[in-house]
Design a protein around this motif. Structure first.
Motif, PDB file in Angstrom:
ATOM      1  N   LEU A 363     -47.385 -24.825  22.371  1.00 27.81           N
ATOM      2  CA  LEU A 363     -46.121 -24.777  22.074  1.00 27.81           C
ATOM      3  C   LEU A 363     -45.482 -23.510  22.464  1.00 27.81           C
ATOM      4  O   LEU A 363     -46.303 -22.512  22.238  1.00 27.81           O
ATOM      5  N   ALA A 364     -44.111 -23.538  22.692  1.00 31.63           N
ATOM      6  CA  ALA A 364     -43.509 -22.228  23.039  1.00 31.63           C
ATOM      7  C   ALA A 364     -42.062 -22.439  23.160  1.00 31.63           C
ATOM      8  O   ALA A 364     -41.482 -23.865  23.066  1.00 31.63           O
ATOM      9  N   GLY A 365     -41.122 -21.316  23.412  1.00 31.41           N
ATOM     10  CA  GLY A 365     -39.822 -21.577  23.656  1.00 31.41           C
ATOM     11  C   GLY A 365     -39.128 -21.019  22.307  1.00 31.41           C
ATOM     12  O   GLY A 365     -37.945 -20.826  22.365  1.00 31.41           O
ATOM     13  N   GLU A 366     -39.541 -21.006  21.198  1.00 37.09           N
ATOM     14  CA  GLU A 366     -38.883 -20.639  20.088  1.00 37.09           C
ATOM     15  C   GLU A 366     -40.070 -20.420  19.090  1.00 37.09           C
ATOM     16  O   GLU A 366     -41.441 -20.815  19.353  1.00 37.09           O
ATOM     17  N   ARG A 367     -39.777 -19.704  17.755  1.00 36.18           N
ATOM     18  CA  ARG A 367     -40.868 -19.684  17.029  1.00 36.18           C
ATOM     19  C   ARG A 367     -41.343 -21.010  16.343  1.00 36.18           C
ATOM     20  O   ARG A 367     -40.616 -21.825  16.105  1.00 36.18           O
ATOM     21  N   ALA A 368     -42.759 -21.044  16.248  1.00 39.25           N
ATOM     22  CA  ALA A 368     -43.239 -22.209  15.741  1.00 39.25           C
ATOM     23  C   ALA A 368     -43.738 -22.187  14.426  1.00 39.25           C
ATOM     24  O   ALA A 368     -44.446 -21.325  13.755  1.00 39.25           O
ATOM     25  N   ASP A 369     -43.033 -23.020  13.360  1.00 42.58           N
ATOM     26  CA  ASP A 369     -43.142 -22.781  12.026  1.00 42.58           C
ATOM     27  C   ASP A 369     -44.389 -23.456  11.371  1.00 42.58           C
ATOM     28  O   ASP A 369     -44.731 -24.581  12.169  1.00 42.58           O
ATOM     29  N   PRO A 370     -44.969 -22.853  10.426  1.00 43.08           N
ATOM     30  CA  PRO A 370     -46.254 -23.286   9.864  1.00 43.08           C
ATOM     31  C   PRO A 370     -46.263 -24.930   9.683  1.00 43.08           C
ATOM     32  O   PRO A 370     -47.287 -25.281  10.225  1.00 43.08           O
ATOM     33  N   ASP A 371     -45.448 -25.414   9.136  1.00 47.38           N
ATOM     34  CA  ASP A 371     -45.211 -27.129   8.603  1.00 47.38           C
ATOM     35  C   ASP A 371     -45.442 -27.594   9.887  1.00 47.38           C
ATOM     36  O   ASP A 371     -46.313 -28.529  10.075  1.00 47.38           O
ATOM     37  N   THR A 372     -44.795 -27.504  11.033  1.00 48.60           N
ATOM     38  CA  THR A 372     -44.879 -28.138  12.232  1.00 48.60           C
ATOM     39  C   THR A 372     -46.333 -28.073  12.700  1.00 48.60           C
ATOM     40  O   THR A 372     -46.878 -29.123  13.381  1.00 48.60           O
ATOM     41  N   ILE A 373     -46.799 -26.664  12.938  1.00 47.97           N
ATOM     42  CA  ILE A 373     -48.157 -26.231  13.442  1.00 47.97           C
ATOM     43  C   ILE A 373     -49.188 -27.308  12.506  1.00 47.97           C
ATOM     44  O   ILE A 373     -49.953 -28.144  13.116  1.00 47.97           O
ATOM     45  N   THR A 374     -48.955 -27.118  11.287  1.00 49.80           N
ATOM     46  CA  THR A 374     -49.892 -27.959  10.325  1.00 49.80           C
ATOM     47  C   THR A 374     -49.893 -29.346  10.613  1.00 49.80           C
ATOM     48  O   THR A 374     -51.048 -30.253  10.932  1.00 49.80           O
ATOM     49  N   VAL A 497     -28.960 -13.307  21.771  1.00 46.68           N
ATOM     50  CA  VAL A 497     -29.344 -14.592  22.221  1.00 46.68           C
ATOM     51  C   VAL A 497     -29.688 -15.448  20.863  1.00 46.68           C
ATOM     52  O   VAL A 497     -30.367 -14.921  20.160  1.00 46.68           O
ATOM     53  N   ILE A 498     -29.555 -16.561  20.958  1.00 43.81           N
ATOM     54  CA  ILE A 498     -30.053 -17.518  20.146  1.00 43.81           C
ATOM     55  C   ILE A 498     -30.686 -18.707  20.576  1.00 43.81           C
ATOM     56  O   ILE A 498     -30.693 -19.012  21.899  1.00 43.81           O
ATOM     57  N   ASN A 499     -31.709 -19.209  19.971  1.00 46.51           N
ATOM     58  CA  ASN A 499     -32.576 -20.416  20.467  1.00 46.51           C
ATOM     59  C   ASN A 499     -32.299 -21.848  19.704  1.00 46.51           C
ATOM     60  O   ASN A 499     -32.704 -21.876  18.639  1.00 46.51           O
ATOM     61  N   VAL A 500     -31.534 -22.602  20.450  1.00 43.65           N
ATOM     62  CA  VAL A 500     -31.131 -24.008  19.952  1.00 43.65           C
ATOM     63  C   VAL A 500     -31.801 -25.022  20.604  1.00 43.65           C
ATOM     64  O   VAL A 500     -31.873 -25.262  21.800  1.00 43.65           O
ATOM     65  N   ALA A 501     -32.790 -25.656  19.774  1.00 48.64           N
ATOM     66  CA  ALA A 501     -33.704 -26.853  20.008  1.00 48.64           C
ATOM     67  C   ALA A 501     -34.287 -26.237  21.314  1.00 48.64           C
ATOM     68  O   ALA A 501     -34.552 -26.805  22.413  1.00 48.64           O
ATOM     69  N   GLY A 502     -35.076 -24.716  21.287  1.00 54.55           N
ATOM     70  CA  GLY A 502     -35.786 -24.364  22.527  1.00 54.55           C
ATOM     71  C   GLY A 502     -34.833 -23.966  23.749  1.00 54.55           C
ATOM     72  O   GLY A 502     -35.397 -23.581  24.753  1.00 54.55           O
ATOM     73  N   GLU A 522      -9.337 -13.674  17.064  1.00 53.97           N
ATOM     74  CA  GLU A 522     -10.473 -12.884  17.257  1.00 53.97           C
ATOM     75  C   GLU A 522     -11.594 -13.898  16.477  1.00 53.97           C
ATOM     76  O   GLU A 522     -11.206 -14.948  15.830  1.00 53.97           O
ATOM     77  N   CYS A 523     -12.824 -13.687  17.006  1.00 53.03           N
ATOM     78  CA  CYS A 523     -13.861 -14.533  16.711  1.00 53.03           C
ATOM     79  C   CYS A 523     -15.063 -13.981  16.524  1.00 53.03           C
ATOM     80  O   CYS A 523     -15.536 -12.820  16.923  1.00 53.03           O
ATOM     81  N   ALA A 524     -16.072 -14.905  16.071  1.00 52.97           N
ATOM     82  CA  ALA A 524     -17.561 -14.446  16.048  1.00 52.97           C
ATOM     83  C   ALA A 524     -18.249 -15.795  16.117  1.00 52.97           C
ATOM     84  O   ALA A 524     -17.858 -16.654  15.453  1.00 52.97           O
ATOM     85  N   VAL A 525     -19.411 -15.629  16.650  1.00 49.86           N
ATOM     86  CA  VAL A 525     -20.651 -16.813  16.650  1.00 49.86           C
ATOM     87  C   VAL A 525     -21.658 -16.317  16.273  1.00 49.86           C
ATOM     88  O   VAL A 525     -22.137 -15.165  16.652  1.00 49.86           O
ATOM     89  N   ILE A 526     -22.451 -16.886  15.314  1.00 45.56           N
ATOM     90  CA  ILE A 526     -23.922 -16.649  14.807  1.00 45.56           C
ATOM     91  C   ILE A 526     -24.692 -17.574  14.779  1.00 45.56           C
ATOM     92  O   ILE A 526     -24.186 -18.872  14.951  1.00 45.56           O
ATOM     93  N   GLY A 527     -26.090 -17.623  15.140  1.00 44.34           N
ATOM     94  CA  GLY A 527     -26.893 -18.701  14.749  1.00 44.34           C
ATOM     95  C   GLY A 527     -27.694 -18.649  13.651  1.00 44.34           C
ATOM     96  O   GLY A 527     -27.886 -17.626  13.038  1.00 44.34           O
ATOM     97  N   GLN A 535     -32.296 -23.084  15.352  1.00 47.86           N
ATOM     98  CA  GLN A 535     -31.097 -22.227  15.085  1.00 47.86           C
ATOM     99  C   GLN A 535     -30.053 -23.198  15.733  1.00 47.86           C
ATOM    100  O   GLN A 535     -30.125 -23.979  16.671  1.00 47.86           O
ATOM    101  N   THR A 536     -28.635 -23.058  15.009  1.00 47.82           N
ATOM    102  CA  THR A 536     -27.442 -23.687  15.696  1.00 47.82           C
ATOM    103  C   THR A 536     -26.355 -22.924  15.452  1.00 47.82           C
ATOM    104  O   THR A 536     -26.291 -21.998  14.745  1.00 47.82           O
ATOM    105  N   PRO A 537     -25.410 -22.918  16.386  1.00 50.99           N
ATOM    106  CA  PRO A 537     -24.202 -21.894  16.183  1.00 50.99           C
ATOM    107  C   PRO A 537     -23.295 -22.242  15.213  1.00 50.99           C
ATOM    108  O   PRO A 537     -22.922 -23.413  15.299  1.00 50.99           O
ATOM    109  N   ILE A 538     -22.430 -21.240  14.682  1.00 50.42           N
ATOM    110  CA  ILE A 538     -21.408 -21.601  13.732  1.00 50.42           C
ATOM    111  C   ILE A 538     -20.385 -20.545  14.510  1.00 50.42           C
ATOM    112  O   ILE A 538     -20.602 -19.162  14.661  1.00 50.42           O
TER     113      ILE A 538
END
Ligand code: COA
Ligand code: AMP
Length: 630
Positions: A363-374, A497-502, A522-527, A535-538
């Motif tokens: 697995l790579a590309g983003e943090r692998a969460d424990p539930d998914t690994i298990t 940088v944010i990571n959306v679906a890898g 004016e604007c801001a985008v966060i993940g 993550q997903t942007p808003i």
């Protein structure tokens, strides 16, 4: 030798380590030394060697008698087709394509953009460029025309190779009109475009500029492999940085060959004749390194999969492919497994397939969460190995090197630093911190072979982005810590940088798009955290005074604008109109605090905040979207 000895051996004598690894590559002129530090802190590797990447990925396997072995399997549930290409066929196809490109003027050093879906012709186009010493730049199909135009202007390609269309489960992606639009927008114009007409959609060619994939190869002389010097750029791959201008990561030819070949045995425990599958896309670095180059350099069979983890036709597709093609090593992104787990929570589908050839799941590309690994460990019943890398490095910085030693897995950690990478955790002042302490993750220079020596056309930006903050180190942009056993934990990005679906995306680039909407002051985008995509942007939008527009209309237009400017891959579907943005007294938007509020994480009122009441407004706005639940 176990991991500790291999790592210590590299550290004691990096030059000898890489020269030995270089022995696995077929050189035109072998290197006399590995590192060239004459321009430190800019480093190059194998600069006095000459080599050809396509020869090492294709021709040498045919010469070694493996011409009948499958080099590529195209498995495409979206077109309901499967077919294999042997190394001998691949050699013929690539040599002809290279010959046709050369006949139209493409030479060593020329850039060629490749804009193609997951078809074997995408790999053939990359290899044909490598055969000529031309520098390819693959652009992911999920990017909009405007993103393609930016890349055309930055790398000024002589030619663009594209397909008529790509196939997403819900729709046909019309590549050709996107390409035409991008060329119209760009100041630089390619001399010609090669279009692969797919049966799902035949595109209209522009007379005098476009040629069809098959007809332009008719009757040409196949091209031989052109030797290039070790530091010759093999490709440019654009990736997200902090601004709207993507960074053109340069990949040097010889280091790329040596390092990727080394990883195939050391990390993935695969060699000639094994089947290797990375379920990514050629538009990303994983696709470059582990769909195209590394498995072919090592003489494996690589799988080009044109489908999704779910819905093509179901959540058993990955297990079907692994079983049918006898995959030994499988590489995917955690988000793909999360999608599968969502549809098959009890893990019933893997047991319906014979997965006996599969040895390891990576697995790579983003943090692998424990539930998914298990879930994967339990149901796929093989070691699940998280490993950490970046477009910039081209291969794993930290991993569990299965071909050297299967180290104990610690869930939540991509394990340990690979030879070549002296990873250190630094505080703001650049001092190493104690184990268990969070800090910026940096790598002591020089980076190993195959990693980026610079950014295309942007040496100063390279120095500023990666080398300036911690002199003597490469700044990864990730934050994390090392435990007492030397296991790394990657916790967050230190930039926009944010990571959306890898997929790596820049919130800064998204803000630039929103700021161009005529009603946005004016604007801001966060993940924010997303159960499926990581993550997903808003977006947060402050409208011009007196704009008089209904907020819902502006939001709708901004969502459409993002799709048009960056592309569907941005997954920008949520935005809220607010009166003001929370800022420090010096005017810096408090994005980190907004992320914590959205994710319902504990947060402290920043001491420097200008007006604390704004955070209440932001919280309420986020709650209307189902975030900030307290
Ligand atoms: N060409 C054109 N459009 C593309 C595309 C491509 N190559 N890839 C994705 N898109 C589009 C999709 O159609 C979708 O558009 P939509 O908004 O009209 O539906 C949008 O981009 C987002 O796509 P995606 O990220 O694939 O999300 P999804 O909701 O369709 O699927 C997953 C969710 C988890 C199944 C999917 O994200 C996935 O397979 N992720 C794994 C990604 C991966 O392997 N990354 C590895 C990088 S190392
Ligand atoms: P990309 O350049 O698209 O490969 O994205 C690289 C970034 O993705 C890294 O800098 C990390 O932020 C993140 N990343 C990649 N692999 C991992 C991993 N195994 N664990 C945590 N984050 C990761």
């Amino acid at each position: 030798m176990g991991y500790s000895e291999v790592y210590a051996g590299w550290k004691a004598d990096p030059e000898a380590f890489w020269m030995e690894a270089a022995g696995q590559i077929d050189w035109v002129q072998a290197p006399s030394r590995a590192l060239n530090d004459s321009r430190a802190p800019l480093y190059e590797w194998f600069t006095d060697a000459t080599v050809n990447a396509c020869y090492n990925a294709v021709d040498r396997h045919v010469l070694a008698g493996r011409g009948d072995q499958l080099a590529i399997i195209h498995d495409s549930p979206v077109t309901q087709s499967k077919h294999g290409i042997t190394y001998a066929e691949l050699q013929t196809r690539v040599a002809l394509l290279a010959g046709a490109l050369r006949a139209k003027g493409v030479q060593k050093g020329d850039r060629v953009i490749i804009y193609m879906p997951m078809v074997p012709e995408a790999l053939e186009a990359m290899l044909a460029c490598a055969r000529l010493g031309a520098i390819h730049s693959v652009v992911f199909g999920g990017f909009a025309a405007a993103e393609l135009a930016v890349r055309i202007d930055d790398c000024t390609p002589k030619a663009i190779i594209a397909a008529s269309c790509g196939i997403e489960p819900s729709r046909v992606v019309h590549y050709k009109p996107l390409l035409d639009m991008a060329i119209d927008m760009a100041s630089h114009k390619p001399d010609f475009c090669v279009i692969l007409q797919r049966e799902q959609e035949v595109a209209k060619l522009i007379e005098g500029r476009d040629v069809a994939w098959h007809s332009f190869q008719y009757g040409v002389t196949p091209a031989e492999c052109v030797p290039v010097s070790g530091d010759h750029p093999a490709y440019i791959l654009y990736t997200s940085g902090t601004t709207g201008a993507p960074k053109g990561v340069v990949r040097p030819t010889a280091g790329h060959l040596v390092a990727l070949n080394w990883t195939m045995r050391a990390i993935y425990d695969c060699g000639a004749g094994d089947v290797f599958w990375a379920a990514s896309d050629v538009g990303w670095v994983v696709g470059h390194s582990y769909i195209c180059y590394a498995p072919l350099i090592a003489g494996c069979t690589t799988i080009v999969f044109e489908g999704k983890p779910v819905g093509t036709p179901d959540a058993g597709t990955f297990w079907r492919v692994i079983s049918e093609h006898k995959v030994r090593a499988f590489f995917t992104a955690p988000t793909a497994l999360r999608a599968i787990k969502r549809d098959d929570p009890k893990g019933e589908l893997p047991s319906r397939y014979d997965l006996s050839n599969l040895k390891t799941l990576y697995l790579a590309g983003e943090r692998a969460d424990p539930d998914t690994i298990t879930w994967a460990q339990t149901h796929v019943k093989v070691p699940v190995i998280d490993h950490w890398w970046q477009t910039e490095t081209g291969y794993a910085i930290a991993a569990n090197p299965m071909g050297i030693e299967h180290l104990p897995v610690k869930i939540g950690s991509p394990s340990v630093a690979m030879p070549g990478f002296d990873v250190q955790i630094l505080d703001e002042g650049g001092h190493p911190v104690a184990p268990g302490t969070l800090g910026a993750i940096a790598i002591k220079l020089p980076l190993p072979p195959g990693t980026l020596p610079t950014l295309w056309n942007a040496e100063e930006r390279f120095k500023k982005s990666y080398l300036a903050h911690f002199p003597g180190f490469y700044e990864t942009g990730d934050a994390g810590y090392v435990d007492a056993d030397g296991y790394l934990y990657i916790m967050a990005r230190t930039d926009d940088v944010i990571n959306v679906a890898g997929h790596r995306l820049s919130t800064g680039a998204m803000e630039e798009v929103l700021a161009n909407h005529r009603d946005v002051a004016e604007c801001a985008v966060i993940g924010v955290a997303d159960a499926l995509k990581g993550q997903t942007p808003i977006g947060f939008l402050c409208l011009n005074t007196g704009s008089g527009r209904a907020p819902a209309d502006v939001v709708k237009e901004c969502v459409a604008l993002m799709r048009e400017k960056i592309g569907p891959v941005a997954d920008f579907k949520r935005a809220i109109v607010v009166d003001r943005l929370p800022k420090t007294r010096s005017g810096k938007i408090l994005r980190g605090t907004m992320v914590n509020i959205a994710d319902s994480k504990p947060w402290k009122m920043p001491a420097t905040i200008d007006d604390p009441a704004i955070l209440d407004e932001i919280t309420q706005a986020l709650q209307t979207l189902g975030y900030a639940k307290g």
